[in-house]
Design a protein around this motif. Sequence first.
Motif, PDB file in Angstrom:
ATOM      1  N   MET A  14      26.954 -15.045  -1.210  1.00 42.03           N
ATOM      2  CA  MET A  14      26.289 -13.953  -1.678  1.00 42.03           C
ATOM      3  C   MET A  14      24.991 -14.078  -1.132  1.00 42.03           C
ATOM      4  O   MET A  14      24.432 -14.909  -0.477  1.00 42.03           O
ATOM      5  N   TYR A  60      27.887  -2.219  -0.458  1.00 40.00           N
ATOM      6  CA  TYR A  60      27.790  -3.816  -0.177  1.00 40.00           C
ATOM      7  C   TYR A  60      26.816  -4.552  -0.654  1.00 40.00           C
ATOM      8  O   TYR A  60      26.730  -5.120  -1.563  1.00 40.00           O
ATOM      9  N   LEU A 111      25.646  -6.653  -3.764  1.00 41.05           N
ATOM     10  CA  LEU A 111      25.071  -8.121  -3.773  1.00 41.05           C
ATOM     11  C   LEU A 111      23.576  -8.216  -4.395  1.00 41.05           C
ATOM     12  O   LEU A 111      23.591  -9.092  -5.188  1.00 41.05           O
ATOM     13  N   THR A 130      28.701  -5.070 -10.700  1.00 33.16           N
ATOM     14  CA  THR A 130      29.355  -5.650  -9.749  1.00 33.16           C
ATOM     15  C   THR A 130      30.567  -5.768  -9.546  1.00 33.16           C
ATOM     16  O   THR A 130      31.411  -5.442  -8.431  1.00 33.16           O
ATOM     17  N   PHE A 181      32.604  -4.051  -6.341  1.00 34.53           N
ATOM     18  CA  PHE A 181      33.587  -4.881  -5.523  1.00 34.53           C
ATOM     19  C   PHE A 181      35.013  -4.356  -5.839  1.00 34.53           C
ATOM     20  O   PHE A 181      35.627  -4.435  -4.617  1.00 34.53           O
ATOM     21  N   GLU A 205      33.662  -8.899   5.210  1.00 27.13           N
ATOM     22  CA  GLU A 205      32.828  -9.715   4.389  1.00 27.13           C
ATOM     23  C   GLU A 205      32.650  -9.152   2.892  1.00 27.13           C
ATOM     24  O   GLU A 205      32.549  -9.810   1.854  1.00 27.13           O
ATOM     25  N   SER A 216      33.580 -11.406  -0.294  1.00 22.21           N
ATOM     26  CA  SER A 216      32.437 -11.480  -1.459  1.00 22.21           C
ATOM     27  C   SER A 216      33.123 -10.987  -2.773  1.00 22.21           C
ATOM     28  O   SER A 216      32.786 -11.785  -3.876  1.00 22.21           O
ATOM     29  N   GLU A 223      35.321 -13.855  -3.849  1.00 23.02           N
ATOM     30  CA  GLU A 223      34.784 -14.984  -4.526  1.00 23.02           C
ATOM     31  C   GLU A 223      34.089 -14.755  -5.951  1.00 23.02           C
ATOM     32  O   GLU A 223      34.179 -15.392  -6.811  1.00 23.02           O
ATOM     33  N   PHE A 224      33.790 -13.379  -5.876  1.00 24.92           N
ATOM     34  CA  PHE A 224      32.971 -12.910  -7.361  1.00 24.92           C
ATOM     35  C   PHE A 224      34.060 -12.875  -8.602  1.00 24.92           C
ATOM     36  O   PHE A 224      34.139 -13.785  -9.357  1.00 24.92           O
TER      37      PHE A 224
END
Length: 108
Positions: free
Chosen positions: A1, A29, A33, A44, A48, A60, A64, A67-68
Amino acid sequence: MVEKGDAATLSRQLPNVSFPLSNKSEKLYFETLLAANAGDLPTTTKNFEWLARVNPYFEEAVLSAAEFFSQHGKEDLKAYNLLADALHANPQSIKLLKAYCLEAKRVG
């Protein structure tokens, strides 16, 4: 991030960047971030979810998002399912395949 040093620069420059309508996902995006960096979890999460669902070819953003959700998701399989759906739509992506394998290992 976004790393803390880069977030301030991105925050200053993003309002001055003009994105064509076809690049709405990229602008969202970057805004996402920044929201994540600011700790705005509802924004967020919503962004996302939209980014990963609408454009699985924007690797990407999908990575991300995964991952979040792996770190902040209330559902254990949210990141796994997101990656599985993106990989189903974009099976040629090595990045998505690698992330999917790692997430599968993590959730068991």
